[in-house]
Design a protein around this motif. Structure first.
Motif, PDB file in Angstrom:
ATOM      1  N   ALA A   1       1.995   0.297  20.696  1.00  0.00           N
ATOM      2  CA  ALA A   1       0.893   1.220  20.443  1.00  0.00           C
ATOM      3  C   ALA A   1       0.974   1.792  19.035  1.00  0.00           C
ATOM      4  N   ALA A   2       2.194   2.115  18.587  1.00  0.00           N
ATOM      5  CA  ALA A   2       2.353   2.694  17.246  1.00  0.00           C
ATOM      6  C   ALA A   2       1.956   1.691  16.165  1.00  0.00           C
ATOM      7  N   LEU A   3       2.459   0.465  16.268  1.00  0.00           N
ATOM      8  CA  LEU A   3       2.216  -0.527  15.221  1.00  0.00           C
ATOM      9  C   LEU A   3       0.760  -0.994  15.200  1.00  0.00           C
ATOM     10  N   ALA A   4       0.051  -0.846  16.319  1.00  0.00           N
ATOM     11  CA  ALA A   4      -1.345  -1.301  16.374  1.00  0.00           C
ATOM     12  C   ALA A   4      -2.318  -0.294  15.774  1.00  0.00           C
ATOM     13  N   HIS A   5      -1.885   0.927  15.533  1.00  0.00           N
ATOM     14  CA  HIS A   5      -2.811   1.935  15.003  1.00  0.00           C
ATOM     15  C   HIS A   5      -3.199   1.586  13.563  1.00  0.00           C
ATOM     16  N   PRO A   6      -4.492   1.740  13.218  1.00  0.00           N
ATOM     17  CA  PRO A   6      -4.940   1.361  11.857  1.00  0.00           C
ATOM     18  C   PRO A   6      -4.188   2.090  10.740  1.00  0.00           C
ATOM     19  N   ASP A   7      -3.876   3.364  10.913  1.00  0.00           N
ATOM     20  CA  ASP A   7      -3.143   4.088   9.860  1.00  0.00           C
ATOM     21  C   ASP A   7      -1.755   3.486   9.642  1.00  0.00           C
ATOM     22  N   VAL A   8      -1.079   3.146  10.749  1.00  0.00           N
ATOM     23  CA  VAL A   8       0.263   2.567  10.649  1.00  0.00           C
ATOM     24  C   VAL A   8       0.176   1.175  10.044  1.00  0.00           C
ATOM     25  N   ALA A   9      -0.836   0.413  10.423  1.00  0.00           N
ATOM     26  CA  ALA A   9      -1.015  -0.925   9.851  1.00  0.00           C
ATOM     27  C   ALA A   9      -1.260  -0.840   8.343  1.00  0.00           C
ATOM     28  N   ALA A  10      -1.972   0.205   7.897  1.00  0.00           N
ATOM     29  CA  ALA A  10      -2.211   0.367   6.453  1.00  0.00           C
ATOM     30  C   ALA A  10      -0.905   0.670   5.724  1.00  0.00           C
ATOM     31  N   VAL A  11      -0.040   1.485   6.337  1.00  0.00           N
ATOM     32  CA  VAL A  11       1.268   1.763   5.733  1.00  0.00           C
ATOM     33  C   VAL A  11       2.092   0.480   5.662  1.00  0.00           C
ATOM     34  N   ALA A  12       2.014  -0.353   6.711  1.00  0.00           N
ATOM     35  CA  ALA A  12       2.741  -1.624   6.697  1.00  0.00           C
ATOM     36  C   ALA A  12       2.260  -2.506   5.546  1.00  0.00           C
ATOM     37  N   ARG A  13       0.944  -2.522   5.302  1.00  0.00           N
ATOM     38  CA  ARG A  13       0.414  -3.323   4.180  1.00  0.00           C
ATOM     39  C   ARG A  13       0.919  -2.771   2.849  1.00  0.00           C
ATOM     40  N   LEU A  14       0.993  -1.453   2.755  1.00  0.00           N
ATOM     41  CA  LEU A  14       1.477  -0.849   1.515  1.00  0.00           C
ATOM     42  C   LEU A  14       2.924  -1.251   1.247  1.00  0.00           C
ATOM     43  N   GLU A  15       3.755  -1.256   2.288  1.00  0.00           N
ATOM     44  CA  GLU A  15       5.158  -1.628   2.092  1.00  0.00           C
ATOM     45  C   GLU A  15       5.308  -3.114   1.795  1.00  0.00           C
ATOM     46  N   ALA A  16       4.341  -3.918   2.214  1.00  0.00           N
ATOM     47  CA  ALA A  16       4.431  -5.363   1.973  1.00  0.00           C
ATOM     48  C   ALA A  16       4.142  -5.727   0.517  1.00  0.00           C
ATOM     49  N   GLU A  17       3.642  -4.797  -0.288  1.00  0.00           N
ATOM     50  CA  GLU A  17       3.396  -5.075  -1.697  1.00  0.00           C
ATOM     51  C   GLU A  17       4.733  -5.261  -2.436  1.00  0.00           C
ATOM     52  N   PRO A  18       4.728  -5.889  -3.613  1.00  0.00           N
ATOM     53  CA  PRO A  18       5.989  -6.178  -4.320  1.00  0.00           C
ATOM     54  C   PRO A  18       6.895  -4.969  -4.502  1.00  0.00           C
ATOM     55  N   ASP A  19       6.321  -3.807  -4.799  1.00  0.00           N
ATOM     56  CA  ASP A  19       7.139  -2.603  -4.942  1.00  0.00           C
ATOM     57  C   ASP A  19       6.928  -1.666  -3.745  1.00  0.00           C
ATOM     58  N   GLY A  20       6.699  -2.274  -2.593  1.00  0.00           N
ATOM     59  CA  GLY A  20       6.384  -1.518  -1.387  1.00  0.00           C
ATOM     60  C   GLY A  20       7.387  -0.432  -1.018  1.00  0.00           C
ATOM     61  N   PRO A  21       8.692  -0.723  -1.006  1.00  0.00           N
ATOM     62  CA  PRO A  21       9.655   0.326  -0.646  1.00  0.00           C
ATOM     63  C   PRO A  21       9.560   1.546  -1.556  1.00  0.00           C
ATOM     64  N   GLN A  22       9.352   1.322  -2.873  1.00  0.00           N
ATOM     65  CA  GLN A  22       9.223   2.449  -3.791  1.00  0.00           C
ATOM     66  C   GLN A  22       7.917   3.221  -3.530  1.00  0.00           C
ATOM     67  N   MET A  23       6.856   2.480  -3.182  1.00  0.00           N
ATOM     68  CA  MET A  23       5.582   3.126  -2.870  1.00  0.00           C
ATOM     69  C   MET A  23       5.713   4.008  -1.633  1.00  0.00           C
ATOM     70  N   LEU A  24       6.418   3.507  -0.617  1.00  0.00           N
ATOM     71  CA  LEU A  24       6.576   4.292   0.610  1.00  0.00           C
ATOM     72  C   LEU A  24       7.454   5.513   0.363  1.00  0.00           C
ATOM     73  N   ALA A  25       8.475   5.358  -0.447  1.00  0.00           N
ATOM     74  CA  ALA A  25       9.328   6.504  -0.776  1.00  0.00           C
ATOM     75  C   ALA A  25       8.525   7.573  -1.503  1.00  0.00           C
ATOM     76  N   THR A  26       7.660   7.138  -2.419  1.00  0.00           N
ATOM     77  CA  THR A  26       6.822   8.085  -3.141  1.00  0.00           C
ATOM     78  C   THR A  26       5.845   8.777  -2.194  1.00  0.00           C
ATOM     79  N   LEU A  27       5.227   8.002  -1.312  1.00  0.00           N
ATOM     80  CA  LEU A  27       4.269   8.565  -0.355  1.00  0.00           C
ATOM     81  C   LEU A  27       4.940   9.628   0.515  1.00  0.00           C
ATOM     82  N   GLU A  28       6.129   9.314   1.004  1.00  0.00           N
ATOM     83  CA  GLU A  28       6.845  10.276   1.844  1.00  0.00           C
ATOM     84  C   GLU A  28       7.196  11.534   1.062  1.00  0.00           C
TER      85      GLU A  28
END
Length: 409
Positions: A319-346
């Motif tokens: 249920a968590a992974l299927a939510h559109p907001d969570v899926a958008a975060v997953a796409r963000l982390e899949a970018e080349p600098d995704g881990p740094q992007m997620l750290a910044t977002l947090e």
């Protein structure tokens, strides 16, 4: 000959702690010459028949030293004999009625002594079958059987390659204390065998590691960080990457930086009455899922300080992974600098300004602003809006809690 124990009585669980019992068993089994003597000693200590099987041969002895009545063997507690990571047979006791808590320690010490005999070629003298049928196949016996305690086939107490703490019985006893299926009377006896006579609240602590080899050090270091010497905090490795500590219910000694190493997550459960330790353990496991989850999360998390956030860990993964907001975060982390992007977002979601987030991340504030703009495009949210910032933070948490490969799970 044995002198250390009366016959046919067994050591009283009310009179001896686990270390004392283990010392007694080591003294008894340390000098046995062969399997027959090992089984005789075990039966005398247990006050009931005991047995050992090896390569199809079965030895059974009664508490008086002779062979018990022929017939089907009915083990009440049993343990695999493990040599070089492989099952080489099993040992057991045959107690009528409910097993005693110390039966687990006894059979574990029997199995350790038998493993030494097998490795040295000492199992078998005087052996052969004594009118007993072989008990259940070893493939179904991955650990000691205690009523109501779920046994994990990878539990370290059956595998010498994994960590074995001071008392071989500690993992089984700790597991008994934390199992919600364990009757209260059995939980109380297990606490006593661990050397605890709790007069007040206690708390469970979950220690999770990325690599099994780190669990021993992580358990001991966590006890020290919580200002409780490891010798005072019973601890057990319940699974290869998950261990537990049992602590007095005093407040957690922190609000200070805690030196938990990378690759270790520690969750502290609430202080509860001893009979409610399974509840504390469940909350400690959930708290451990948040520990070190991102740049703003400490590696030791107290469940009481999580508040309502802890409920996020109860949301089903699908249920968590299927939510559109969570899926958008997953796409963000899949970018080349995704881990740094997620750290910044947090960091932006959990601080009061871009400059504060930049200081936390050791970045220039303009670099943070550039990343925020990219994150807003992918998430279709405005992080300057408090409501949408909270929404983004929730999505980040749900993604990190359920992301594939999260070893905290």
């Amino acid at each position: 000959m044995y002198g250390l124990t009366p016959s046919p009585a067994h050591p009283s669980p009310e009179a001896e702690t686990a270390p004392a019992l283990l010392d007694r068993f080591d003294a008894l089994f340390g000098s046995v010459a062969d399997a027959d003597e090992l089984v005789r000693v075990a039966a005398r200590v247990a006050g009931c028949p005991a047995g050992l099987s090896d390569r199809g041969r079965v030895l059974r002895r009664g508490p008086a030293g002779g062979s018990p009545d022929a017939g089907e063997t009915v083990p009440s507690t049993r343990r695999l004999i493990t040599v070089a990571g492989r099952a080489a047979g099993e040992v057991w006791v045959e107690r009528a009625g409910e097993p005693l808590p110390f039966d687990t320690l006894l059979t574990e010490r029997m199995a350790l002594a038998a493993a030494s005999l097998v490795a040295g070629g000492g199992v078998g003298p005087g052996g052969g079958s004594h009118g007993a049928r072989h008990p259940s196949s070893p493939s179904s016996l991955s650990g000691a059987t205690s009523p109501g305690v779920p046994v994990d086939p990878s539990a370290p107490s059956t595998d010498q390659r994994l960590w074995v703490p001071r008392g071989l019985g500690d993992p089984a006893l700790v597991q008994a204390v934390l199992s919600p299926a364990m009757p209260e009377t059995q939980r109380s006896r297990a606490l006593h065998l661990l050397g605890l006579a709790p007069a007040g609240p206690m708390r469970a602590v979950a220690v999770v590691v990325a690599e099994p080899a780190a669990l021993q050090g992580a358990l001991r270091a966590s006890a020290v960080e919580l200002h409780v010497p490891p010798s005072v905090a019973p601890h057990g490795a319940l699974w290869p990457r998950v261990g537990a500590l049992l602590l007095p219910g005093a407040p957690v000694a922190a609000r200070r930086p805690v030196a938990v190493p990378r690759g270790v997550a520690v969750g502290v459960g609430p202080a509860v009455a001893p009979e409610r330790l399974p509840e504390s353990w469940a909350q400690a496991r959930r708290a451990a899922r948040f520990a070190g989850l991102g740049p703003t999360w400490p590696r030791l998390v107290d469940a009481a300080e999580l508040g309502a956030q802890v409920l996020l860990a109860a949301i089903p993964e699908d249920a968590a992974l299927a939510h559109p907001d969570v899926a958008a975060v997953a796409r963000l982390e899949a970018e080349p600098d995704g881990p740094q992007m997620l750290a910044t977002l947090e960091a932006v979601c959990r601080t009061r300004s871009l400059r504060e987030a930049a200081k936390l991340l050791s970045l220039h504030h303009s670099s943070v602003a550039h990343r925020v703009a990219r994150a807003e495009r992918v998430l279709a949210m405005s992080l300057s809006d408090p409501a949408e910032r909270q929404r983004a933070h929730t999505a980040v948490l749900l993604w990190r809690l359920n992301a594939p490969g999260n070893w905290r799970n």
